[in-house]
Write a protein that holds these residues in place. Structure first.
Motif, PDB file in Angstrom:
ATOM      1  N   GLY A 140       0.831  -1.195   0.000  1.00 56.82           N
ATOM      2  CA  GLY A 140       0.000   0.000   0.000  1.00 56.82           C
ATOM      3  C   GLY A 140       0.865   1.244   0.000  1.00 56.82           C
ATOM      4  N   LEU A 141       0.595   2.160  -0.912  1.00 60.80           N
ATOM      5  CA  LEU A 141       1.382   3.388  -1.015  1.00 60.80           C
ATOM      6  C   LEU A 141       0.668   4.550  -0.332  1.00 60.80           C
ATOM      7  CD1 LEU A 141       2.685   3.295  -4.707  1.00 60.80           C
ATOM      8  CD2 LEU A 141       3.484   2.039  -2.686  1.00 60.80           C
ATOM      9  N   ARG A 142       1.359   5.182   0.591  1.00 61.07           N
ATOM     10  CA  ARG A 142       0.853   6.432   1.158  1.00 61.07           C
ATOM     11  C   ARG A 142       0.950   7.542   0.108  1.00 61.07           C
ATOM     12  NH1 ARG A 142       2.548   9.044   7.008  1.00 61.07           N
ATOM     13  NH2 ARG A 142       1.492  11.045   6.753  1.00 61.07           N
ATOM     14  N   GLY A 143       1.957   7.450  -0.711  1.00 57.46           N
ATOM     15  CA  GLY A 143       2.114   8.370  -1.821  1.00 57.46           C
ATOM     16  C   GLY A 143       2.870   7.674  -2.938  1.00 57.46           C
ATOM     17  N   PRO A 144       2.687   8.112  -4.177  1.00 53.82           N
ATOM     18  CA  PRO A 144       1.851   9.259  -4.525  1.00 53.82           C
ATOM     19  C   PRO A 144       0.364   8.937  -4.554  1.00 53.82           C
ATOM     20  CG  PRO A 144       2.738   8.269  -6.507  1.00 53.82           C
ATOM     21  CD  PRO A 144       3.357   7.525  -5.360  1.00 53.82           C
ATOM     22  N   VAL A 145      -0.442   9.975  -4.321  1.00 57.19           N
ATOM     23  CA  VAL A 145      -1.878   9.934  -4.566  1.00 57.19           C
ATOM     24  C   VAL A 145      -2.124  10.790  -5.802  1.00 57.19           C
ATOM     25  CG1 VAL A 145      -4.144  10.600  -3.698  1.00 57.19           C
ATOM     26  CG2 VAL A 145      -2.486   9.520  -2.163  1.00 57.19           C
ATOM     27  N   LEU A 146      -2.748  10.216  -6.803  1.00 56.75           N
ATOM     28  CA  LEU A 146      -2.925  10.886  -8.095  1.00 56.75           C
ATOM     29  C   LEU A 146      -4.383  11.288  -8.288  1.00 56.75           C
ATOM     30  CD1 LEU A 146      -0.774   8.482 -10.303  1.00 56.75           C
ATOM     31  CD2 LEU A 146      -0.027  10.474  -8.998  1.00 56.75           C
ATOM     32  N   ARG A 147      -4.633  12.562  -8.209  1.00 58.84           N
ATOM     33  CA  ARG A 147      -5.987  13.110  -8.355  1.00 58.84           C
ATOM     34  C   ARG A 147      -6.998  12.333  -7.499  1.00 58.84           C
ATOM     35  NH1 ARG A 147      -8.397  16.277 -13.478  1.00 58.84           N
ATOM     36  NH2 ARG A 147     -10.311  16.932 -12.470  1.00 58.84           N
ATOM     37  N   GLY A 148      -6.608  12.060  -6.257  1.00 55.93           N
ATOM     38  CA  GLY A 148      -7.492  11.389  -5.310  1.00 55.93           C
ATOM     39  C   GLY A 148      -7.373   9.876  -5.301  1.00 55.93           C
ATOM     40  N   TRP A 149      -6.593   9.294  -6.222  1.00 53.52           N
ATOM     41  CA  TRP A 149      -6.473   7.846  -6.343  1.00 53.52           C
ATOM     42  C   TRP A 149      -5.207   7.348  -5.644  1.00 53.52           C
ATOM     43  CZ3 TRP A 149     -10.026   4.693  -9.034  1.00 53.52           C
ATOM     44  CH2 TRP A 149     -11.039   5.382  -9.721  1.00 53.52           C
ATOM     45  N   ALA A 150      -5.382   6.420  -4.697  1.00 58.43           N
ATOM     46  CA  ALA A 150      -4.255   5.769  -4.029  1.00 58.43           C
ATOM     47  C   ALA A 150      -3.875   4.505  -4.805  1.00 58.43           C
ATOM     48  CB  ALA A 150      -4.611   5.424  -2.597  1.00 58.43           C
ATOM     49  N   ILE A 151      -2.688   3.964  -4.504  1.00 62.60           N
ATOM     50  CA  ILE A 151      -2.148   2.854  -5.284  1.00 62.60           C
ATOM     51  C   ILE A 151      -1.793   1.678  -4.386  1.00 62.60           C
ATOM     52  CG2 ILE A 151      -0.349   2.137  -6.912  1.00 62.60           C
ATOM     53  CD1 ILE A 151       0.053   5.125  -7.564  1.00 62.60           C
ATOM     54  N   VAL A 152      -2.189   0.478  -4.834  1.00 59.35           N
ATOM     55  CA  VAL A 152      -1.740  -0.784  -4.252  1.00 59.35           C
ATOM     56  C   VAL A 152      -0.972  -1.534  -5.327  1.00 59.35           C
ATOM     57  CG1 VAL A 152      -2.432  -3.021  -3.304  1.00 59.35           C
ATOM     58  CG2 VAL A 152      -3.655  -0.949  -2.613  1.00 59.35           C
ATOM     59  N   LEU A 153       0.245  -1.957  -4.999  1.00 58.41           N
ATOM     60  CA  LEU A 153       1.057  -2.761  -5.912  1.00 58.41           C
ATOM     61  C   LEU A 153       0.964  -4.230  -5.505  1.00 58.41           C
ATOM     62  CD1 LEU A 153       4.315  -0.594  -6.135  1.00 58.41           C
ATOM     63  CD2 LEU A 153       2.404  -0.642  -7.738  1.00 58.41           C
ATOM     64  N   GLU A 154       0.811  -5.100  -6.480  1.00 57.76           N
ATOM     65  CA  GLU A 154       0.746  -6.542  -6.241  1.00 57.76           C
ATOM     66  C   GLU A 154       2.009  -7.192  -6.801  1.00 57.76           C
ATOM     67  OE1 GLU A 154      -1.815 -10.361  -7.887  1.00 57.76           O
ATOM     68  OE2 GLU A 154      -2.811  -8.406  -7.730  1.00 57.76           O
ATOM     69  N   LEU A 155       2.728  -7.937  -5.950  1.00 53.47           N
ATOM     70  CA  LEU A 155       3.998  -8.563  -6.322  1.00 53.47           C
ATOM     71  C   LEU A 155       3.989 -10.050  -5.988  1.00 53.47           C
ATOM     72  CD1 LEU A 155       6.536  -6.178  -4.505  1.00 53.47           C
ATOM     73  CD2 LEU A 155       5.547  -5.804  -6.762  1.00 53.47           C
ATOM     74  N   GLU A 156       4.897 -10.778  -6.622  1.00 55.95           N
ATOM     75  CA  GLU A 156       5.282 -12.108  -6.179  1.00 55.95           C
ATOM     76  C   GLU A 156       6.797 -12.181  -6.277  1.00 55.95           C
ATOM     77  OE1 GLU A 156       3.233 -15.545  -7.685  1.00 55.95           O
ATOM     78  OE2 GLU A 156       1.398 -14.392  -8.076  1.00 55.95           O
ATOM     79  N   LEU A 157       7.422 -12.826  -5.299  1.00 57.87           N
ATOM     80  CA  LEU A 157       8.876 -12.929  -5.273  1.00 57.87           C
ATOM     81  C   LEU A 157       9.302 -14.381  -5.407  1.00 57.87           C
ATOM     82  CD1 LEU A 157       9.821 -10.409  -2.430  1.00 57.87           C
ATOM     83  CD2 LEU A 157       9.552  -9.987  -4.867  1.00 57.87           C
ATOM     84  N   GLU A 158      10.456 -14.577  -6.028  1.00 58.58           N
ATOM     85  CA  GLU A 158      11.023 -15.909  -6.215  1.00 58.58           C
ATOM     86  C   GLU A 158      12.414 -15.950  -5.597  1.00 58.58           C
ATOM     87  OE1 GLU A 158       9.293 -17.260 -10.528  1.00 58.58           O
ATOM     88  OE2 GLU A 158      10.911 -15.771 -10.543  1.00 58.58           O
ATOM     89  N   ASP A 159      12.856 -17.151  -5.225  1.00 58.25           N
ATOM     90  CA  ASP A 159      14.197 -17.306  -4.684  1.00 58.25           C
ATOM     91  C   ASP A 159      15.241 -17.057  -5.763  1.00 58.25           C
ATOM     92  OD1 ASP A 159      14.143 -18.196  -1.808  1.00 58.25           O
ATOM     93  OD2 ASP A 159      12.740 -19.650  -2.659  1.00 58.25           O
ATOM     94  N   ALA A 160      16.259 -16.311  -5.413  1.00 65.00           N
ATOM     95  CA  ALA A 160      17.441 -16.147  -6.252  1.00 65.00           C
ATOM     96  C   ALA A 160      18.577 -16.892  -5.542  1.00 65.00           C
ATOM     97  CB  ALA A 160      17.744 -14.676  -6.461  1.00 65.00           C
ATOM     98  N   LYS A 161      19.792 -16.399  -5.608  1.00 63.54           N
ATOM     99  CA  LYS A 161      20.904 -17.086  -4.943  1.00 63.54           C
ATOM    100  C   LYS A 161      21.428 -16.261  -3.780  1.00 63.54           C
ATOM    101  CE  LYS A 161      24.312 -15.190  -8.185  1.00 63.54           C
ATOM    102  NZ  LYS A 161      25.417 -15.510  -9.136  1.00 63.54           N
ATOM    103  N   ASP A 162      22.155 -16.932  -2.899  1.00 64.85           N
ATOM    104  CA  ASP A 162      22.872 -16.274  -1.798  1.00 64.85           C
ATOM    105  C   ASP A 162      21.962 -15.493  -0.864  1.00 64.85           C
ATOM    106  OD1 ASP A 162      25.269 -17.236  -2.874  1.00 64.85           O
ATOM    107  OD2 ASP A 162      25.468 -15.474  -4.164  1.00 64.85           O
ATOM    108  N   GLY A 163      20.764 -16.041  -0.568  1.00 64.40           N
ATOM    109  CA  GLY A 163      19.875 -15.389   0.386  1.00 64.40           C
ATOM    110  C   GLY A 163      19.124 -14.197  -0.161  1.00 64.40           C
ATOM    111  N   PHE A 164      18.985 -14.122  -1.478  1.00 65.36           N
ATOM    112  CA  PHE A 164      18.261 -13.018  -2.090  1.00 65.36           C
ATOM    113  C   PHE A 164      17.015 -13.512  -2.814  1.00 65.36           C
ATOM    114  CE2 PHE A 164      22.491 -11.133  -1.657  1.00 65.36           C
ATOM    115  CZ  PHE A 164      22.152  -9.906  -1.076  1.00 65.36           C
ATOM    116  N   LEU A 165      16.108 -12.567  -3.070  1.00 65.98           N
ATOM    117  CA  LEU A 165      14.879 -12.832  -3.799  1.00 65.98           C
ATOM    118  C   LEU A 165      14.851 -11.962  -5.053  1.00 65.98           C
ATOM    119  CD1 LEU A 165      12.469 -12.580  -0.718  1.00 65.98           C
ATOM    120  CD2 LEU A 165      13.220 -14.708  -1.811  1.00 65.98           C
ATOM    121  N   LYS A 166      14.014 -12.338  -6.010  1.00 66.03           N
ATOM    122  CA  LYS A 166      13.843 -11.537  -7.219  1.00 66.03           C
ATOM    123  C   LYS A 166      12.360 -11.430  -7.548  1.00 66.03           C
ATOM    124  CE  LYS A 166      14.526 -15.536 -10.280  1.00 66.03           C
ATOM    125  NZ  LYS A 166      15.320 -16.094 -11.401  1.00 66.03           N
ATOM    126  N   LEU A 167      12.011 -10.413  -8.305  1.00 65.92           N
ATOM    127  CA  LEU A 167      10.634 -10.190  -8.714  1.00 65.92           C
ATOM    128  C   LEU A 167      10.221 -11.199  -9.784  1.00 65.92           C
ATOM    129  CD1 LEU A 167      10.660  -6.295  -9.027  1.00 65.92           C
ATOM    130  CD2 LEU A 167       9.577  -7.621  -7.212  1.00 65.92           C
TER     131      LEU A 167
END
Length: 361
Positions: free
Chosen positions: A211-238
């Motif tokens: 959930g984004l507190r900002g930016p709000v665009l002409r009254g519209w707030a934004i929710v981003l939907e993601l999924e993450l996958e395992d990469a190497k060495d303890g990292f994740l990737k989109l």
């Protein structure tokens, strides 16, 4: 009127290096069984409280995230944790990913005050999107986190702490958002100026909702939907979610309010929303029905959102206080709200504070 529950913190664990008490900067809250997980925005720790016989929460334990994750700046700067969620035996955490503008100091000269107001800085640890294993302790029944452990639901699987690939200047998410037609122009603007600012995290299966507190665009707030996958060495990737980008966008017409926190119960999403700028204003809780069942980007108009209630906030002599920041599913009938900069009336003794319980059905 909301009911209240008292949260009791240990005085030994409650002050950060600058002397700020954890109860004065609560930014997110998550309930797991008899435990509450909380964070203060000016720390690199998360806090666990346990339900007591009198209905309050206490038994404070603090976990330093540098023991579990590779913080770019170790414990030298805040993470500004703004969201936590639990799914598949992992506790997910996210920093604000926002820039900050210096505050003018009244006793300085006008020139110095103006110079500070022009200065924009970042904290390397704010670019954290990570998971740590969370399991129950068989002796106490409390949830606890670990760097690596066996999966209690699958003996052949190992649970490991990991984080989105990045460094002190950003991460993979920031890199792709720089090119986004809606969000990209706001990446270089501080959060309190309606710039890019993550302040909510909710989980559902393999999905993460930011959930984004900002930016709000002409009254519209934004929710981003993601999924993450395992990469190497303890990292994740989109994970690539659409042909164009590794995330989906959901615009919610909250009439100018930004998102302070997200929670999911069943297929519905509960949204704590308030001013995106640094000002007092209406803070309210909304319900977005069947939010997690959609397959595509979406535009959610006001008529498609249920406005459940308003949440108290400071005004008048209490201006700038009682800023609702954290939202938890307390049980199937109630939500819990915790507050940044609580008023004196909300504080209990030297180390406790009250949270609000809001009935929703």
């Amino acid at each position: 009127m909301a009911n209240t529950i008292t949260l009791n913190f240990d005085p030994v664990l409650s002050l950060n290096q600058g002397g700020k008490h954890v109860r004065d900067g609560l930014s997110t809250v998550l309930r797991t069984g008899n435990n509450l997980w909380l964070s203060c925005d000016e720390r690199t720790t998360i806090e666990r409280l346990t339900l007591q016989k009198d209905g309050s929460f206490g038994g404070h334990k603090s976990f330093c995230l540098s023991d579990y994750l590779q913080l770019p700046d170790h414990t030298n700067s805040e993470i500004d944790i703004e969201g936590m969620g639990m799914e598949n035996n992992y506790l997910w955490l996210i920093g604000s990913h926002s820039l900050k503008r210096k505050k003018p100091r009244k006793d300085d000269s006008v020139a110095k005050q103006m110079k500070r107001l022009a200065r924009v800085t970042s904290d390397p640890n704010r670019y954290l999107l990570a998971r740590v294993p969370i399991v129950t302790d068989p002796e106490t029944g409390n949830y606890t986190i670990c760097k690596a452990c066996g999966d209690p639901t699958n003996p052949t699987k190992k649970l490991r702490a990991a984080q989105l690939q990045g460094d002190k200047d950003g991460n993979e998410l920031m890199d792709v958002l720089q090119k986004d037609e809606h969000i990209g122009p706001y990446i270089s603007i501080p959060g309190k100026d309606n710039g890019f600012d993550i302040e909510g995290l909710a989980t559902s299966g393999n999905k993460l909702y930011l959930g984004l507190r900002g930016p709000v665009l002409r009254g519209w707030a934004i929710v981003l939907e993601l999924e993450l996958e395992d990469a190497k060495d303890g990292f994740l990737k989109l994970k690539q979610l659409t042909p164009e980008r590794p995330y989906k966008k959901h615009f919610l017409h909250l009439k100018g309010k930004g998102i302070r926190e997200l929670r999911i119960m069943g297929d519905d999403m509960y949204i704590l929303a308030g001013p995106t700028m640094d000002l007092d204003g209406v803070i309210a809780v909304y319900r977005w029905r069947n939010a997690v069942t959609g397959q595509n980007d979406s535009m959610v108009h006001t008529a498609d959102l249920e406005r459940l209630c308003e949440v108290p906030h400071g005004h008048g002599q209490e201006s700038g206080k009682d800023k609702a920041e954290g939202l938890a599913i307390y049980d199937e009938h109630n939500l819990m709200v915790v507050f940044d900069s609580p008023t004196d009336a909300r504080k209990v003794g030297a180390h406790s504070v009250t949270a609000d319980i809001i009935k929703i059905n």
